[in-house]
Design a protein around this motif. Structure first.
Motif, PDB file in Angstrom:
ATOM      1  N   GLY A 163       0.821  -1.211   0.000  1.00 36.23           N
ATOM      2  CA  GLY A 163       0.000   0.000   0.000  1.00 36.23           C
ATOM      3  C   GLY A 163       0.853   1.258   0.000  1.00 36.23           C
ATOM      4  O   GLY A 163       2.071   1.206   0.175  1.00 36.23           O
ATOM      5  N   SER A 164       0.201   2.376  -0.175  1.00 31.30           N
ATOM      6  CA  SER A 164       0.914   3.656  -0.214  1.00 31.30           C
ATOM      7  C   SER A 164       0.697   4.480   1.045  1.00 31.30           C
ATOM      8  O   SER A 164       1.465   5.410   1.323  1.00 31.30           O
ATOM      9  N   GLU A 165      -0.348   4.177   1.812  1.00 27.59           N
ATOM     10  CA  GLU A 165      -0.643   4.917   3.037  1.00 27.59           C
ATOM     11  C   GLU A 165      -0.786   3.940   4.201  1.00 27.59           C
ATOM     12  O   GLU A 165      -1.486   2.932   4.087  1.00 27.59           O
ATOM     13  N   PHE A 166      -0.121   4.272   5.304  1.00 29.56           N
ATOM     14  CA  PHE A 166      -0.213   3.437   6.491  1.00 29.56           C
ATOM     15  C   PHE A 166      -0.450   4.316   7.719  1.00 29.56           C
ATOM     16  O   PHE A 166       0.058   5.435   7.804  1.00 29.56           O
ATOM     17  N   PHE A 167      -1.215   3.757   8.650  1.00 36.96           N
ATOM     18  CA  PHE A 167      -1.424   4.396   9.942  1.00 36.96           C
ATOM     19  C   PHE A 167      -1.102   3.357  11.016  1.00 36.96           C
ATOM     20  O   PHE A 167      -1.799   2.340  11.127  1.00 36.96           O
ATOM     21  N   VAL A 168      -0.052   3.621  11.768  1.00 42.92           N
ATOM     22  CA  VAL A 168       0.349   2.699  12.827  1.00 42.92           C
ATOM     23  C   VAL A 168       0.046   3.360  14.163  1.00 42.92           C
ATOM     24  O   VAL A 168       0.588   4.427  14.471  1.00 42.92           O
ATOM     25  N   PHE A 169      -0.833   2.727  14.927  1.00 44.65           N
ATOM     26  CA  PHE A 169      -1.233   3.260  16.225  1.00 44.65           C
ATOM     27  C   PHE A 169      -0.580   2.450  17.351  1.00 44.65           C
ATOM     28  O   PHE A 169      -0.501   1.216  17.282  1.00 44.65           O
ATOM     29  N   TYR A 170      -0.137   3.161  18.368  1.00 41.95           N
ATOM     30  CA  TYR A 170       0.437   2.539  19.559  1.00 41.95           C
ATOM     31  C   TYR A 170      -0.281   3.145  20.771  1.00 41.95           C
ATOM     32  O   TYR A 170      -0.410   4.368  20.866  1.00 41.95           O
ATOM     33  N   SER A 171      -0.738   2.308  21.681  1.00 43.09           N
ATOM     34  CA  SER A 171      -1.405   2.831  22.880  1.00 43.09           C
ATOM     35  C   SER A 171      -0.889   2.089  24.107  1.00 43.09           C
ATOM     36  O   SER A 171      -0.722   0.873  24.078  1.00 43.09           O
ATOM     37  N   TRP A 172      -0.644   2.843  25.164  1.00 42.52           N
ATOM     38  CA  TRP A 172      -0.118   2.217  26.386  1.00 42.52           C
ATOM     39  C   TRP A 172      -0.160   3.196  27.558  1.00 42.52           C
ATOM     40  O   TRP A 172      -0.230   4.406  27.382  1.00 42.52           O
ATOM     41  N   ASN A 173      -0.121   2.626  28.757  1.00 38.50           N
ATOM     42  CA  ASN A 173       0.064   3.391  29.986  1.00 38.50           C
ATOM     43  C   ASN A 173       1.546   3.309  30.339  1.00 38.50           C
ATOM     44  O   ASN A 173       2.080   2.204  30.507  1.00 38.50           O
ATOM     45  N   PRO A 174       2.249   4.433  30.455  1.00 35.93           N
ATOM     46  CA  PRO A 174       3.690   4.388  30.687  1.00 35.93           C
ATOM     47  C   PRO A 174       4.053   3.651  31.977  1.00 35.93           C
ATOM     48  O   PRO A 174       3.451   3.894  33.020  1.00 35.93           O
ATOM     49  N   PRO A 175       5.035   2.739  31.918  1.00 34.40           N
ATOM     50  CA  PRO A 175       5.543   2.116  33.139  1.00 34.40           C
ATOM     51  C   PRO A 175       6.208   3.168  34.032  1.00 34.40           C
ATOM     52  O   PRO A 175       6.549   4.262  33.578  1.00 34.40           O
ATOM     53  N   LYS A 176       6.415   2.825  35.281  1.00 34.19           N
ATOM     54  CA  LYS A 176       7.008   3.778  36.230  1.00 34.19           C
ATOM     55  C   LYS A 176       8.420   4.181  35.825  1.00 34.19           C
ATOM     56  O   LYS A 176       8.774   5.351  35.876  1.00 34.19           O
ATOM     57  N   SER A 177       9.236   3.204  35.457  1.00 32.80           N
ATOM     58  CA  SER A 177      10.659   3.453  35.259  1.00 32.80           C
ATOM     59  C   SER A 177      10.939   4.135  33.924  1.00 32.80           C
ATOM     60  O   SER A 177      10.450   3.703  32.885  1.00 32.80           O
ATOM     61  N   MET A 178      11.752   5.187  33.959  1.00 30.05           N
ATOM     62  CA  MET A 178      12.186   5.813  32.714  1.00 30.05           C
ATOM     63  C   MET A 178      13.078   4.886  31.913  1.00 30.05           C
ATOM     64  O   MET A 178      13.319   5.106  30.727  1.00 30.05           O
ATOM     65  N   ASN A 179      13.599   3.830  32.552  1.00 29.53           N
ATOM     66  CA  ASN A 179      14.418   2.850  31.829  1.00 29.53           C
ATOM     67  C   ASN A 179      13.594   1.998  30.884  1.00 29.53           C
ATOM     68  O   ASN A 179      14.141   1.340  30.004  1.00 29.53           O
ATOM     69  N   SER A 180      12.286   1.956  31.093  1.00 27.48           N
ATOM     70  CA  SER A 180      11.427   1.162  30.225  1.00 27.48           C
ATOM     71  C   SER A 180      11.594   1.613  28.778  1.00 27.48           C
ATOM     72  O   SER A 180      11.656   2.805  28.478  1.00 27.48           O
ATOM     73  N   TRP A 181      11.645   0.657  27.874  1.00 24.90           N
ATOM     74  CA  TRP A 181      11.926   0.985  26.477  1.00 24.90           C
ATOM     75  C   TRP A 181      10.871   1.893  25.864  1.00 24.90           C
ATOM     76  O   TRP A 181      11.193   2.730  25.007  1.00 24.90           O
ATOM     77  N   VAL A 182       9.620   1.778  26.308  1.00 21.59           N
ATOM     78  CA  VAL A 182       8.596   2.646  25.724  1.00 21.59           C
ATOM     79  C   VAL A 182       8.768   4.090  26.190  1.00 21.59           C
ATOM     80  O   VAL A 182       8.496   5.034  25.440  1.00 21.59           O
ATOM     81  N   ASN A 183       9.225   4.280  27.423  1.00 19.77           N
ATOM     82  CA  ASN A 183       9.478   5.635  27.909  1.00 19.77           C
ATOM     83  C   ASN A 183      10.691   6.241  27.222  1.00 19.77           C
ATOM     84  O   ASN A 183      10.746   7.452  26.986  1.00 19.77           O
ATOM     85  N   GLN A 184      11.666   5.412  26.908  1.00 18.48           N
ATOM     86  CA  GLN A 184      12.834   5.897  26.180  1.00 18.48           C
ATOM     87  C   GLN A 184      12.484   6.183  24.722  1.00 18.48           C
ATOM     88  O   GLN A 184      12.983   7.143  24.129  1.00 18.48           O
ATOM     89  N   ASP A 185      11.604   5.366  24.163  1.00 22.78           N
ATOM     90  CA  ASP A 185      11.275   5.478  22.741  1.00 22.78           C
ATOM     91  C   ASP A 185      10.682   6.839  22.388  1.00 22.78           C
ATOM     92  O   ASP A 185      10.976   7.390  21.329  1.00 22.78           O
ATOM     93  N   VAL A 186       9.842   7.388  23.258  1.00 22.76           N
ATOM     94  CA  VAL A 186       9.182   8.649  22.919  1.00 22.76           C
ATOM     95  C   VAL A 186      10.150   9.826  22.929  1.00 22.76           C
ATOM     96  O   VAL A 186       9.807  10.922  22.470  1.00 22.76           O
ATOM     97  N   LEU A 187      11.372   9.621  23.426  1.00 25.66           N
ATOM     98  CA  LEU A 187      12.384  10.666  23.384  1.00 25.66           C
ATOM     99  C   LEU A 187      13.039  10.756  22.015  1.00 25.66           C
ATOM    100  O   LEU A 187      13.690  11.733  21.694  1.00 25.66           O
ATOM    101  N   ASP A 188      12.856   9.713  21.204  1.00 26.25           N
ATOM    102  CA  ASP A 188      13.444   9.665  19.866  1.00 26.25           C
ATOM    103  C   ASP A 188      12.486  10.310  18.870  1.00 26.25           C
ATOM    104  O   ASP A 188      11.455   9.743  18.516  1.00 26.25           O
TER     105      ASP A 188
END
Length: 429
Positions: A163-188
């Motif tokens: 396809g030519s158009e994509f929508f990728v959705f991610y939903s989550w409640n942030p874990p406590k630790s900033m070491n968590s990969w999802v908390n680090q990911d949003v800094l990128d």
């Protein structure tokens, strides 16, 4: 969640919380591909995503969707029911076919489908085939349960085809630790990505019910940290954060032009570990340290490392490096750089960490110029032992830029340490 209702005329403002209005327009204009929605309880982020997917599929006969959880047995009670809810509140139940075994939703006029998969069996995701169209909509629900960005990339490489158009959705409640990969990911930061953080306070009160707000306010009163994490979706930390004086913000070119106390530190890579170089400015009067230049790479040979460092250090100022690598220091000096080894000494690591975390008023890091320093400083936490108590030593991992900063600041830390010793010697400590 909004109460289900059947109606032929539905206003989206009755279904989407005000905090998502701008995001809805962004999706309608397809301004981005990746939509990362973090938030606390009751933020209605999953409700919003489900409505966007249903609306989008009803407008495009080639658009199919896949909704995923890390563990497949949780699909029915979460994303499946959430998408059924969206169909219901949009008043289009008569246009959708619901299948319970295996789970599936089909838009009858076009025949396009929503399928459901658990990432606990990656082969089932890789083997997914469509008779018509492509996966225009991809949803990672409870993202923090997934194993990390590598797992996401592997899944997306299998799904984002045809396809030519994509929508990728991610939903989550942030874990406590900033070491968590999802908390680090949003800094990128990526140009094709939107990061959204919402909480229940922007949701109409009657959607969630009065009791929801009573429970939230009660927790806020008795356990404010738990309230921040659970209801506001804040990564409050495990209580072991080392650097609570970090500010992540853009450092402008105008600011950098005024920097006159430049410090540079270098931590050598060992095997799979990266070489880390940091360029800084230290305002000793305000006790503020600015990080605005970074090299962070594995398998970086001496010649290439020297070439990259010169880009940040055109005047060839002295750089303080890890003294445990004298051969690397000698090699870089032979290539024309001016590298000196850090003096270190007994207790130098502990003192250096305490200087950076306690003595400095603020460590300001530019996330674009120094993404890895941002990640390491924000995520650096003390570890706990088997009894749940914090260990007495600083963890020697995920700290390459932190070590580089320690080396680069060694002269200032040494002067500070000597001053403290003199005060104690003469009775002023």
């Amino acid at each position: 969640m909004i109460s289900p209702k059947q109606t032929t005329q539905v206003r989206l403002t009755d279904l989407i919380a005000p905090s998502f209005y701008d995001l809805h327009h962004d999706i309608s204009g397809h301004r981005h591909t990746h939509y990362k929605l973090a938030g606390g309880r009751g933020s209605t982020k999953s409700s919003f995503i489900s409505i966007e997917i249903i609306l989008g599929m009803m407008q495009d006969p080639n658009a199919n969707a896949i909704a995923m959880r890390k563990v497949g047995r949780f699909l029915e009670e979460s994303v499946f029911e959430q998408l059924r809810w969206a169909i219901d509140v949009l008043g289009v139940s008569d246009k959708w076919k619901i299948r319970l075994s295996p789970l599936g939703l089909t838009y009858i006029p076009f025949g396009n489908k929503i399928i459901f998969r658990g990432a606990d069996d990656p082969k089932k995701i890789k083997s997914v085939k469509l008779s018509t169209g492509y996966f225009k909509y991809i949803w990672f629900e409870e993202r923090a349960e997934f194993d990390g960005p590598e797992e996401e990339r592997t899944i997306l490489q299998s799904l984002m085809r045809g396809g030519s158009e994509f929508f990728v959705f991610y939903s989550w409640n942030p874990p406590k630790s900033m070491n968590s990969w999802v908390n680090q990911d949003v800094l990128d930061e990526r140009e094709d990505t939107v990061v959204s953080h919402t909480d229940y306070r922007t949701v109409p009160r009657d959607w969630l019910g009065e009791q929801f707000f009573i429970e939230a306010e009660h927790l806020k009163e008795i356990k404010p940290k738990a309230y921040e994490h659970e209801y506001l979706g804040v990564a409050t930390g495990t209580g072991g954060a080392v650097f609570e004086n970090v500010t992540v913000r853009t450092i402008s070119d105008e600011e950098i032009a005024m920097f006159d106390r430049i410090k540079q530190g270098l931590d050598f890579g060992y095997g799979a570990d990266p070489l880390a170089y940091i360029k800084m400015h230290y305002n000793s009067k305000q006790k503020r340290l600015y990080l605005f230049g970074e090299i962070y790479a594995v398998k970086l040979g001496n010649t290439k490392a020297a070439r990259e460092i010169r880009k940040f250090n055109p005047l060839n100022k002295v750089i303080t490096a890890d003294s445990e690598e004298p051969r690397a220091i000698a090699a870089l000096n032979e290539l024309g750089l001016r590298i000196v080894g850090a003096k270190k000494g007994p207790g130098s690591v502990d003192y250096g960490m305490e200087f950076l975390s306690d003595e400095l008023e603020e460590i300001i890091i530019d996330p674009k110029r120094c993404p890895n320093a941002t990640r390491e400083f924000m995520g650096y936490e003390l570890e706990r032992d088997k009894d749940g108590n914090f260990k007495g030593s600083y963890p020697d991992k995920n700290n390459h830029t932190i070590d580089a900063v320690r080396y680069g600041m060694e002269d200032d830390m040494t002067r500070r340490r000597a001053s403290i010793k003199d005060k104690k010697k003469y009775g002023f400590g």
